[in-house]
Design a protein around this motif. Structure first.
Motif, PDB file in Angstrom:
ATOM      1  N   LEU A 142       2.978 -15.613  -5.369  1.00  0.00           N
ATOM      2  CA  LEU A 142       2.744 -15.000  -4.062  1.00  0.00           C
ATOM      3  C   LEU A 142       3.714 -13.855  -3.806  1.00  0.00           C
ATOM      4  O   LEU A 142       3.486 -13.037  -2.920  1.00  0.00           O
ATOM      5  CB  LEU A 142       2.872 -16.057  -2.960  1.00  0.00           C
ATOM      6  CG  LEU A 142       1.770 -17.120  -2.931  1.00  0.00           C
ATOM      7  CD1 LEU A 142       2.009 -18.117  -1.806  1.00  0.00           C
ATOM      8  CD2 LEU A 142       0.391 -16.496  -2.778  1.00  0.00           C
ATOM      9  N   GLY A 143       4.796 -13.799  -4.584  1.00  0.00           N
ATOM     10  CA  GLY A 143       5.790 -12.751  -4.389  1.00  0.00           C
ATOM     11  C   GLY A 143       5.266 -11.370  -4.737  1.00  0.00           C
ATOM     12  O   GLY A 143       5.444 -10.409  -3.973  1.00  0.00           O
ATOM     13  N   ILE A 144       4.590 -11.262  -5.892  1.00  0.00           N
ATOM     14  CA  ILE A 144       4.067  -9.964  -6.319  1.00  0.00           C
ATOM     15  C   ILE A 144       2.986  -9.438  -5.364  1.00  0.00           C
ATOM     16  O   ILE A 144       3.032  -8.274  -4.974  1.00  0.00           O
ATOM     17  CB  ILE A 144       3.557 -10.048  -7.773  1.00  0.00           C
ATOM     18  CG1 ILE A 144       4.741 -10.276  -8.718  1.00  0.00           C
ATOM     19  CG2 ILE A 144       2.809  -8.776  -8.160  1.00  0.00           C
ATOM     20  CD1 ILE A 144       4.361 -10.485 -10.166  1.00  0.00           C
ATOM     21  N   PRO A 145       2.008 -10.280  -4.935  1.00  0.00           N
ATOM     22  CA  PRO A 145       1.059  -9.793  -3.923  1.00  0.00           C
ATOM     23  C   PRO A 145       1.737  -9.385  -2.616  1.00  0.00           C
ATOM     24  O   PRO A 145       1.320  -8.420  -1.965  1.00  0.00           O
ATOM     25  CB  PRO A 145       0.129 -10.995  -3.699  1.00  0.00           C
ATOM     26  CG  PRO A 145       0.197 -11.757  -4.971  1.00  0.00           C
ATOM     27  CD  PRO A 145       1.604 -11.606  -5.450  1.00  0.00           C
ATOM     28  N   LEU A 146       2.789 -10.121  -2.226  1.00  0.00           N
ATOM     29  CA  LEU A 146       3.511  -9.771  -1.001  1.00  0.00           C
ATOM     30  C   LEU A 146       4.206  -8.422  -1.131  1.00  0.00           C
ATOM     31  O   LEU A 146       4.123  -7.573  -0.234  1.00  0.00           O
ATOM     32  CB  LEU A 146       4.536 -10.858  -0.663  1.00  0.00           C
ATOM     33  CG  LEU A 146       4.099 -11.974   0.274  1.00  0.00           C
ATOM     34  CD1 LEU A 146       5.213 -13.010   0.406  1.00  0.00           C
ATOM     35  CD2 LEU A 146       3.721 -11.438   1.638  1.00  0.00           C
ATOM     36  N   ILE A 147       4.898  -8.214  -2.253  1.00  0.00           N
ATOM     37  CA  ILE A 147       5.586  -6.947  -2.477  1.00  0.00           C
ATOM     38  C   ILE A 147       4.571  -5.811  -2.558  1.00  0.00           C
ATOM     39  O   ILE A 147       4.803  -4.707  -2.039  1.00  0.00           O
ATOM     40  CB  ILE A 147       6.446  -7.004  -3.759  1.00  0.00           C
ATOM     41  CG1 ILE A 147       7.528  -8.076  -3.617  1.00  0.00           C
ATOM     42  CG2 ILE A 147       7.095  -5.650  -4.030  1.00  0.00           C
ATOM     43  CD1 ILE A 147       8.311  -8.338  -4.894  1.00  0.00           C
ATOM     44  N   SER A 148       3.426  -6.072  -3.191  1.00  0.00           N
ATOM     45  CA  SER A 148       2.373  -5.062  -3.279  1.00  0.00           C
ATOM     46  C   SER A 148       1.822  -4.715  -1.900  1.00  0.00           C
ATOM     47  O   SER A 148       1.495  -3.558  -1.623  1.00  0.00           O
ATOM     48  CB  SER A 148       1.230  -5.566  -4.178  1.00  0.00           C
ATOM     49  OG  SER A 148       1.698  -5.829  -5.483  1.00  0.00           O
ATOM     50  N   ALA A 149       1.728  -5.719  -1.029  1.00  0.00           N
ATOM     51  CA  ALA A 149       1.263  -5.471   0.339  1.00  0.00           C
ATOM     52  C   ALA A 149       2.285  -4.679   1.147  1.00  0.00           C
ATOM     53  O   ALA A 149       1.937  -3.822   1.959  1.00  0.00           O
ATOM     54  CB  ALA A 149       0.962  -6.798   1.028  1.00  0.00           C
ATOM     55  N   LEU A 150       3.575  -4.967   0.896  1.00  0.00           N
ATOM     56  CA  LEU A 150       4.635  -4.267   1.625  1.00  0.00           C
ATOM     57  C   LEU A 150       4.743  -2.809   1.204  1.00  0.00           C
ATOM     58  O   LEU A 150       4.983  -1.928   2.033  1.00  0.00           O
ATOM     59  CB  LEU A 150       5.983  -4.967   1.389  1.00  0.00           C
ATOM     60  CG  LEU A 150       6.194  -6.318   2.051  1.00  0.00           C
ATOM     61  CD1 LEU A 150       7.476  -6.970   1.536  1.00  0.00           C
ATOM     62  CD2 LEU A 150       6.272  -6.168   3.564  1.00  0.00           C
ATOM     63  N   TYR A 151       4.567  -2.552  -0.095  1.00  0.00           N
ATOM     64  CA  TYR A 151       4.815  -1.205  -0.622  1.00  0.00           C
ATOM     65  C   TYR A 151       3.657  -0.725  -1.496  1.00  0.00           C
ATOM     66  O   TYR A 151       3.871  -0.137  -2.550  1.00  0.00           O
ATOM     67  CB  TYR A 151       6.104  -1.208  -1.454  1.00  0.00           C
ATOM     68  CG  TYR A 151       7.332  -1.551  -0.652  1.00  0.00           C
ATOM     69  CD1 TYR A 151       7.955  -0.619   0.168  1.00  0.00           C
ATOM     70  CD2 TYR A 151       7.878  -2.829  -0.707  1.00  0.00           C
ATOM     71  CE1 TYR A 151       9.087  -0.932   0.906  1.00  0.00           C
ATOM     72  CE2 TYR A 151       9.012  -3.158   0.036  1.00  0.00           C
ATOM     73  CZ  TYR A 151       9.603  -2.206   0.830  1.00  0.00           C
ATOM     74  OH  TYR A 151      10.722  -2.530   1.567  1.00  0.00           O
ATOM     75  N   GLU A 152       2.429  -0.943  -1.050  1.00  0.00           N
ATOM     76  CA  GLU A 152       1.266  -0.619  -1.873  1.00  0.00           C
ATOM     77  C   GLU A 152       1.128   0.874  -2.140  1.00  0.00           C
ATOM     78  O   GLU A 152       0.562   1.277  -3.169  1.00  0.00           O
ATOM     79  CB  GLU A 152      -0.008  -1.157  -1.216  1.00  0.00           C
ATOM     80  CG  GLU A 152      -0.296  -0.620   0.168  1.00  0.00           C
ATOM     81  CD  GLU A 152      -1.560  -1.232   0.753  1.00  0.00           C
ATOM     82  OE1 GLU A 152      -2.367  -1.741  -0.032  1.00  0.00           O
ATOM     83  OE2 GLU A 152      -1.721  -1.197   1.981  1.00  0.00           O
TER      84      GLU A 152
END
Length: 307
Positions: free
Chosen positions: A240-250
């Motif tokens: 879930l960390g990578i999708p979260l980081i991608s959502a924060l800084y897509e």
């Protein structure tokens, strides 16, 4: 598509009934949650900003270290490591499930708190993206398990198949993220990346050591809890960390560099956890036998003597 499939399967695998079963351990749960979210992020934030101020690491790596420290624990790895070390499986599952659910909301707030103006976070856009990338797929997975006839039996019967599919999805996501990291030009030198990687491993070991000592102080006679707490306090999720980081800084070209510290922390915790498993298993067995003998001795002492 891979992100969506992975998060739907993650939600399908969650056993939400465990949330109520472990409610009686609220003191232990609160300790692990506070340590993982706030304790680690507080220390890593100080170390990362000290490195950046002294030009030991670049700004991108500093931000990545802080972002990684604000994530919650992994679900599968947390449960597997705890079970392999004879820890409390239900408690591990509860913590992993609950922390991943609240981590979706806590992580962006922590990142903004530590990075302030440098966080570059648009909260409306971020939570909209998180809703589509993480919350919606996970909710769909949970609803599928709850509403479909015999879904729970099906999930249990094909648990290993789903696990393999999720593992392969995660490998692909990590691979794609790793490739993206080095496709974009960065100010980070090879030496700075090496220092960051070594620092992440040292911080992980230090967080595990401090957690173990603290757990000894507060939960000394609960060896199964201490094992769960050791991994619960120190592990971070890539699923879930990578999708979260991608959502924060897509939209950020530095997304890959922000993810890199997590790609160091995540496999390191698996390696260290696997190395510790035999010793922790012996520790739990020894403590449980010791407490059982002590309990039997006390019972014999309190029995009335025959005339």
């Amino acid at each position: 598509m891979i992100h969506a499939s992975f998060t739907v399967l993650s939600g399908f695998a969650l056993k939400t009934e465990q949330l109520s079963d472990a409610a009686s351990n609220w003191k232990f749960n609160a300790f692990v949650i506070i340590y993982n979210f706030f304790g680690i992020s507080f220390v890593v934030n100080i170390v990362a900003k000290f490195f950046y101020a002294n030009e030991i690491v670049s700004e991108d790596l500093m931000k990545g270290m802080v972002i990684c420290s604000c994530l919650s624990m992994p679900t599968n790895m947390m449960v597997v490591l705890s079970v392999n070390c004879n820890g409390d499986e239900a408690l591990a599952l509860f913590l992993a499930t609950f922390m991943n659910l609240i981590g979706v909301f806590i992580t962006p707030l922590l990142v903004f708190f530590y990075l302030q103006d440098n966080a570059e976070i648009d909260f409306i856009k971020t939570y909209k993206s998180i809703g589509l990338r993480v919350i919606l797929p996970v909710t769909m997975g949970i609803l599928l398990r709850k509403k479909m006839p015999n879904a729970d039996v099906f999930a249990t019967s094909y648990k290993r198949v789903f696990l393999k599919i999720r593992e392969r999805c995660l490998v692909f996501i990590v691979y794609a993220t790793f490739c993206t990291t080095f496709m974009v030009e960065t100010d980070s030198t090879h030496l700075q990346i090496a220092i960051m990687a070594i620092s992440q491993m040292i911080l992980l070991v230090a967080s595990m050591a401090i957690a173990w000592v603290t757990l000894f102080a507060f939960f000394n006679r609960k060896p199964k809890h201490r094992v769960v707490g050791l991994f619960g306090c120190s592990t971070k999720t890539a699923a879930l960390g990578i999708p979260l980081i991608s959502a924060l800084y897509e939209d950020s070209p530095r997304l890959g560099m922000y993810t890199l510290p997590l790609l160091i922390w995540y496999p390191s915790q698996l390696v260290f956890g696997t190395m510790l498993a035999p010793r922790l298993t012996k520790f739990v067995d020894y403590k449980l036998n010791k407490y059982e003998i002590e309990s039997q001795g006390k019972n014999l002492m309190t029995m009335p003597r025959l005339a």
